[in-house]
Design a protein around this motif. Structure first.
Motif, short mmCIF file in Angstrom:
data_model
loop_
_atom_site.label_atom_id
_atom_site.label_comp_id
_atom_site.label_asym_id
_atom_site.label_seq_id
_atom_site.Cartn_x
_atom_site.Cartn_y
_atom_site.Cartn_z
N GLY A 138 97.69 -35.87 18.84
CA GLY A 138 96.55 -36.31 18.27
C GLY A 138 95.41 -35.13 18.46
O GLY A 138 94.95 -34.63 17.37
N LEU A 139 95.00 -35.18 19.29
CA LEU A 139 93.77 -34.57 20.07
C LEU A 139 94.11 -32.73 19.97
O LEU A 139 93.32 -31.76 19.29
N ILE A 140 95.32 -32.02 19.69
CA ILE A 140 95.63 -30.79 19.43
C ILE A 140 95.27 -30.50 18.30
O ILE A 140 94.48 -29.14 17.48
N LEU A 141 96.03 -31.03 17.77
CA LEU A 141 95.98 -31.79 16.14
C LEU A 141 94.55 -30.96 15.45
O LEU A 141 94.19 -29.89 14.71
N SER A 142 94.15 -32.30 15.77
CA SER A 142 92.09 -32.18 15.58
C SER A 142 91.94 -30.89 16.35
O SER A 142 90.84 -30.70 15.32
N GLY A 143 92.00 -30.43 17.14
CA GLY A 143 90.92 -29.59 17.60
C GLY A 143 91.38 -28.07 16.82
O GLY A 143 90.61 -27.72 15.81
N THR A 147 96.83 -40.15 31.67
CA THR A 147 97.00 -40.18 32.57
C THR A 147 96.24 -41.33 32.54
O THR A 147 96.84 -41.95 33.35
N MET A 148 95.28 -41.91 31.86
CA MET A 148 94.92 -43.13 31.62
C MET A 148 95.87 -44.12 31.43
O MET A 148 95.77 -45.01 31.98
N ARG A 168 100.97 -39.22 23.35
CA ARG A 168 100.15 -39.20 21.78
C ARG A 168 98.55 -38.97 22.14
O ARG A 168 98.32 -38.28 20.80
N TRP A 169 97.99 -38.98 22.37
CA TRP A 169 96.86 -38.52 22.16
C TRP A 169 96.95 -36.68 22.58
O TRP A 169 95.64 -36.72 21.99
#
Length: 86
Positions: free
Chosen positions: A67-72, A55-56, A63-64
């Motif tokens: 990416g962060l779901i997969l990292s989680g 949102t920023m 993308r973020w």
């Protein structure tokens, strides 16, 4: 004869210890719940943080979040592995 008594006493003690240390249903439920939490929390945290970062950015971006779901998922799987390994 003393050897037989000693063996029987050892077997009886081993059976008592096995009965005492047997996992209960509530203990197993708590263990599975803990495994679920240590897996899900990094995934949900990554989703929220990724959404906030997206949102920023200008325009529509996921993308973020992805990416962060997969990292989680990776981090949660690692947490579960380390918890089971002990």
């Amino acid at each position: 004869m003393d050897d037989l008594r000693r063996r029987v006493a050892q077997q009886a003690e081993r059976m008592k210890r096995a009965e005492r240390d047997r996992p209960t249903l509530i203990g197993q439920t708590i263990y599975l719940g803990t495994l679920g939490l240590v897996f899900v929390l990094p995934v949900v945290g990554g989703a929220y943080l990724g959404h906030w970062l997206d949102t920023m950015a200008d325009g529509y971006s996921v993308r973020w979040t992805i990416g962060l779901i997969l990292s989680g998922v990776f981090l949660g799987g690692l947490n579960v592995y380390l918890l089971i390994k002990d």
